[in-house]
Design an enzyme around this catalytic site. Structure first.
Site, PDB file in Angstrom:
ATOM      1  N   GLU A 471      38.449  47.145  43.659  1.00  0.00           N
ATOM      2  CA  GLU A 471      39.076  48.183  42.828  1.00  0.00           C
ATOM      3  C   GLU A 471      38.166  49.390  42.661  1.00  0.00           C
ATOM      4  O   GLU A 471      37.859  49.812  41.541  1.00  0.00           O
ATOM      5  CB  GLU A 471      39.452  47.612  41.465  1.00  0.00           C
ATOM      6  CG  GLU A 471      40.496  46.528  41.546  1.00  0.00           C
ATOM      7  CD  GLU A 471      41.021  46.074  40.180  1.00  0.00           C
ATOM      8  OE1 GLU A 471      40.512  46.546  39.150  1.00  0.00           O
ATOM      9  OE2 GLU A 471      41.943  45.246  40.164  1.00  0.00           O
ATOM     10  N   GLU A 547      43.482  39.500  44.231  1.00  0.00           N
ATOM     11  CA  GLU A 547      43.283  39.193  42.807  1.00  0.00           C
ATOM     12  C   GLU A 547      44.657  39.145  42.164  1.00  0.00           C
ATOM     13  O   GLU A 547      45.438  40.086  42.323  1.00  0.00           O
ATOM     14  CB  GLU A 547      42.396  40.265  42.176  1.00  0.00           C
ATOM     15  CG  GLU A 547      41.856  39.878  40.823  1.00  0.00           C
ATOM     16  CD  GLU A 547      40.848  40.903  40.319  1.00  0.00           C
ATOM     17  OE1 GLU A 547      39.873  41.219  41.032  1.00  0.00           O
ATOM     18  OE2 GLU A 547      41.036  41.385  39.208  1.00  0.00           O
TER      19      GLU A 547
HETATM   20  C1  GAL Z   1      40.652  43.476  37.567  1.00  0.00           C
HETATM   21  C2  GAL Z   1      39.200  43.530  38.003  1.00  0.00           C
HETATM   22  C3  GAL Z   1      38.449  42.330  37.518  1.00  0.00           C
HETATM   23  C4  GAL Z   1      38.741  42.087  36.081  1.00  0.00           C
HETATM   24  C5  GAL Z   1      40.211  41.911  35.899  1.00  0.00           C
HETATM   25  C6  GAL Z   1      40.623  41.565  34.510  1.00  0.00           C
HETATM   26  O1  GAL Z   1      41.296  44.688  37.664  1.00  0.00           O
HETATM   27  O2  GAL Z   1      39.120  43.591  39.387  1.00  0.00           O
HETATM   28  O3  GAL Z   1      37.072  42.512  37.707  1.00  0.00           O
HETATM   29  O4  GAL Z   1      38.275  43.172  35.345  1.00  0.00           O
HETATM   30  O5  GAL Z   1      40.831  43.107  36.265  1.00  0.00           O
HETATM   31  O6  GAL Z   1      42.023  41.480  34.436  1.00  0.00           O
END
Ligand code: GAL
Length: 860
Positions: A471, A547
């Site tokens: 991200e 993710e």
């Molecule tokens: C994502 C990020 C992670 C964590 C997560 C929490 O956007 O890549 O590191 O912060 O959100 O929801």
């Protein structure tokens, strides 16, 4: 051959214990642990007037061996700073400093509420200057001029600078990097003073980074002509059941002052055969001439007949091989270097997802940060192994090392256990996310850090793809695409065999960033249906959810009324208690950008078979990022984990198990059934199961039998049931037959502590850990699911308490405390022994008014 057989056997038995003492006495090379016997002090005000910026000109040239496309750094003239600083002097009196062994995390003992440290970073005192000192004893042979003596650092957080006998030998700023220094020049026979200075800023991370020399340290003694750092590269370009081609490149480094001719031979042994140590293949001896001060590579190739392939269970087996490379000169062994690897093929299929050895492997992954809960970031083998065992039990086959290079031992465990790994480098590039994060280092260090990372990890069978970033900022803009192209080229140059991704939450198909990377890795947006648009735009790229979910909950806490859909926001009615800072374990709450597991599963199903799978955010809760309570007065640790910070599975564990282990008979019902204040009130029962049908009874009265609500749905709901004390039974059926069941009974008053341990026998090496679980139970042994009694632990015999926890993100009691409130009926103590302990010790748990419990553990 006898020597080699011996060597291989030693290598085999010592592998798992590699983190411990001296490694196998391989002819020509001795690697010993430097973990023991350090003195340490932390300073919140600079005690020495040094800083990374003043030391930088002397440290930057260490990056040169990892710079190919960029400009190498010149060696500065003049004398290096720090020689007159008292902490580096042999004569300095460090008597008042703390005695520590490594790996060491100076912040984990707390207290919480450290000034300047945000909730995002876990409110623990990570910032400051840390000094470590140790006496290093060298023999006459070490300094005879024929040897190179290296210091290998697996990770130090951060901005490390190292002095030997008052001489600055170098350092490395990035805390997640592994790096090597050559100590030879400044080493003397007898006592030497090694001093390491670390700097850690506030706001340098979005999560708990840990602090200190938090990974293993090694001393390597080897002939001046030797296999270079991470100097082997093994690939398996052709793999079939009958034969595999193993290609091997060996880089020989000559740090002597004359050209050296060496013969390089590599023998390949099966690792987990156990019955024979015969080599299955030998890469023919090659002779190369290496000029003084230079490196030369030699390439070889060999066929392995009937290879035992590496692949993830349950459908495949993680077989490993060991390549033993020997350098000889005039019949004398100069160096023996072992490389463990696996024979396997990877196919990144746009239409079928990921194939390993031509078999589809649906990615059932979790993202995880590197901390190990109450013991912090200090690498511990057992703690890591336990995490992986819990994840494996859930059905996880994949790990994403979010968002940084892991400890090397994590990949060794992944190789052995058969996890596939998305090995990730960075959380940001030139544009940062916090004031002091990696963007400060990016311009000068990204090439070296990335090449070093890939060279370190590329022989691991478990690594199946690289992630260059998570991200990153401004994903729609041109800059990150340019940076991605450069980074991906670096990775391809160092490893032509694997594909590269960057985890994208905001890039759209028309942006340049997704076009720049091999694999489309989508964070969250796939769950909203965007997989389809990316596939249309990039029909030749594999796609996965790099993710997913970010579901939030606290174990064992439930709120009412329960939302009617399977996915809702944490701040809607009935989903949380903002005063207590708990989120409902009905497991449907998302933070606003993520989704419940249920919603992610549906999106995955919708795009099968071409979406390769998902990496859930996160497998375990971690310290820091306590969304949605990261602000002042908020919590200490995350709510994202499927498993809480103590390692206790939340209810969510079972919805993943239902999907990921479809053959395991499993029925899990929630909530607990102890609600004296809810008699007669609607108290929905949800069941997580892979069954075709589930029936629920309350006190013998059926609440109805329900069919699986649809493909990809593992949640069965009885939303109208009213609470009555007693017993709930859920029975799952497959093909009309009972397949599994779960029972929850109303608990009476808390009466006793029931104590169990994960392993009753541990190694008395001072490192191995036993995890002691305490349940607050009533007089019939039923867990009191809302109990929060204060439990106090004591240890009698040759064991000692390391830390306690309960998985409660709001608990600000420091981790080493021997007293810990139970959370939703459970508490945890982590214990170990002093080094070299033998015999039994007893861990006793006491709480006011309750019968105490204890467990006996044997140190072997
Ligand atoms: C994502 C990020 C992670 C964590 C997560 C929490 O956007 O890549 O590191 O912060 O959100 O929801």
């Amino acid at each position: 051959m006898i020597v080699l057989v011996h060597l291989v056997l030693l290598a085999l038995v010592s592998w798992a214990a590699a983190a411990a003492a001296a490694a196998a006495p391989t002819p020509g090379r001795v690697q010993t642990s430097l973990n023991e016997g350090w003195k340490f002090a932390r300073f919140t005000n600079n005690p020495d007037s040094l800083s990374y910026n003043t030391l930088k000109p002397w440290i930057l040239p260490l990056a040169n061996p990892f710079i190919v496309t960029g400009t190498k750094y010149p060696s500065p003239s003049g004398s290096a700073p720090g020689a007159n600083v008292q902490q580096v002097q042999s004569s300095f009196n460090d008597n008042t400093w703390q005695e520590v062994d490594l790996p060491h995390d100076w912040a984990i003992a707390g207290p919480f509420g450290a000034p300047g440290i945000s909730g995002g970073m876990g409110r623990l005192p990570t910032n400051g200057i840390g000094w470590y000192r140790k006496t290093l004893v060298a023999t006459a042979d070490d300094v005879s001029g024929t040897k190179s003596i290296f210091l290998d650092v697996d990770g130090a957080m951060s901005y490390a600078a190292v002095w030997l006998n008052g001489n600055l030998v170098g350092g490395w700023p990035w805390g997640y990097a592994s790096w090597r220094l050559d100590l030879t020049r400044h080493l003397r026979a007898g006592n030497n003073t090694l001093a390491i200075r670390l700097e850690s800023a506030v706001e340098n991370s979005r999560w708990y980074p840990g602090a200190g020399i938090y990974r293993n340290l090694w001393l390597v003694k080897v002939d001046k002509t030797h296999v270079g750092q991470w100097g082997t590269q093994i690939t398996t370009p052709q793999v079939s059941a009958s034969s595999a081609t193993v290609n091997l490149a060996v880089q020989v480094e000559n740090l002597g002052n004359a050209t050296r001719e060496v013969e390089v031979t590599t023998r390949i042994y099966p690792v987990n055969n156990g019955t024979t140590a015969e080599a299955v293949a030998t890469v023919k001896a090659a002779t190369i001439s290496v000029p003084a001060g230079e490196k030369r590579s030699v390439n070889g190739s060999v066929a392995v007949a009937n290879p035992r392939l590496w692949g993830p269970p349950p459908s495949q087996t993680p077989n490993l091989y060991l390549a033993v490379t020997t350098l000889t000169s005039g019949g004398t062994v100069l160096d023996t270097y072992t490389t463990r690897f696996g024979i396997r093929s990877i196919t990144y299929s746009p239409s079928q997802g990921l194939l390993i050895n031509s078999q589809r492997v649906y990615v059932q992954g979790t993202c995880n940060h590197h901390d190990q809960g109450a013991i912090g970031a200090a690498y511990n083998h057992r703690a890591t192994q336990r995490q992986l065992e819990i994840l494996r039990d859930m059905g996880t086959n994949a790990l994403r090392t979010s968002h940084n290079p892991p400890a090397p031992e994590l990949l060794e465990l992944a190789d052995e256990m058969g996890f596939i790994v998305l090995d990730e480098a960075f959380d940001c590039w030139s544009v940062g996310k916090t004031t002091n994060d990696y963007h400060l280092l990016y311009p000068e260090w990204h090439e070296a850090d990335l090449r070093a990372f890939v060279r370190r990890d590329r022989n691991h069978a478990s690594v199946i793809a690289w992630s260059i970033g998570n991200e990153v900022a401004n994903q729609e803009a041109a800059l990150p695409a340019r940076e991605a192209t450069e980074l991906q080229n670096i990775v391809h140059a160092e490893d032509p065999t694997r594909q590269v991704t960057s985890a994208m939450n905001a890039a759209a198909p028309e942006h340049a960033l997704p076009a720049a990377v091999d694999i489309i890795g989508l964070n969250y947006q796939g769950e909203y249906g965007n997989y389809a648009a990316f596939r249309q735009k990039f029909p030749n790229k594999m796609i996965w959810g790099s993710e997913t979910a970010s579901c939030i909950s606290s174990r064992g806490t439930y709120y009412f009324p329960v939302h009617s859909g399977n996915n809702n926001r944490w701040n809607t009615a009935g989903s949380s208690d903002a005063n207590a800072r708990y989120i409902s374990a009905y497991e449907m709450a998302n933070p606003g950008w993520g989704n419940s597991p249920d919603a992610v599963f549906l999106a995955q199903e919708r795009f099968q078979p071409w979406v390769a799978g998902e990496f859930v955010w996160t497998g375990f809760d971690y310290i820091g990022e306590p969304t949605p309570w990261g602000g002042n007065g908020g919590s200490r640790s995350s709510y994202f984990g499927i498993v809480d910070l103590a390692g206790f599975p939340k209810d969510r564990f079972y919805i993943y198990q239902a999907r990921w282990r479809p053959d395991k008979p499993m029925v899990h019902l929630l909530p607990h059934w102890t609600w004296p204040e809810r008699v007669g009130q609607v108290t929905p029962i949800h069941v997580f199961s892979g069954a075709d049908e589930v029936e629920v009874w309350i006190n013998g009265a059926s609440q109805g039998r329900k069919k699986k609500p649809g493909n990809g749905i593992y949640r069965f709901r009885w939303d109208e049931v009213k609470y009555a004390a007693g017993e709930v039974v859920a029975v799952g059926y497959k093909g009309g037959k009972e397949w599994g069941r779960d029972v929850k009974k109303t608990a009476g008053t808390a009466a006793a502590l029931a104590v169990t341990v994960d392993r009753a026998v541990i190694d008395g090496d001072g490192k191995d850990l036993a995890y002691v679980r305490v349940e607050v139970v009533d007089d019939k042994g039923i867990i009191a699911p809302r109990a929060n009694n204060t439990v106090t632990f004591s240890v009698a015999g040759p064991g000692k308490l390391v830390a306690t926890d309960n998985g409660d993100p709001t608990d600000m009691t420091a981790f080493p405390s021997s007293s810990r409130k139970a959370f939703s009926g459970l508490a945890l103590a982590i214990v170990k022994t002093e080094k070299g302990a033998k015999g039994q010790f007893t861990v006793t748990a006491r709480a006011d008014g309750l019968k105490q419990g204890q467990v006996v553990i044997t140190a072997a």
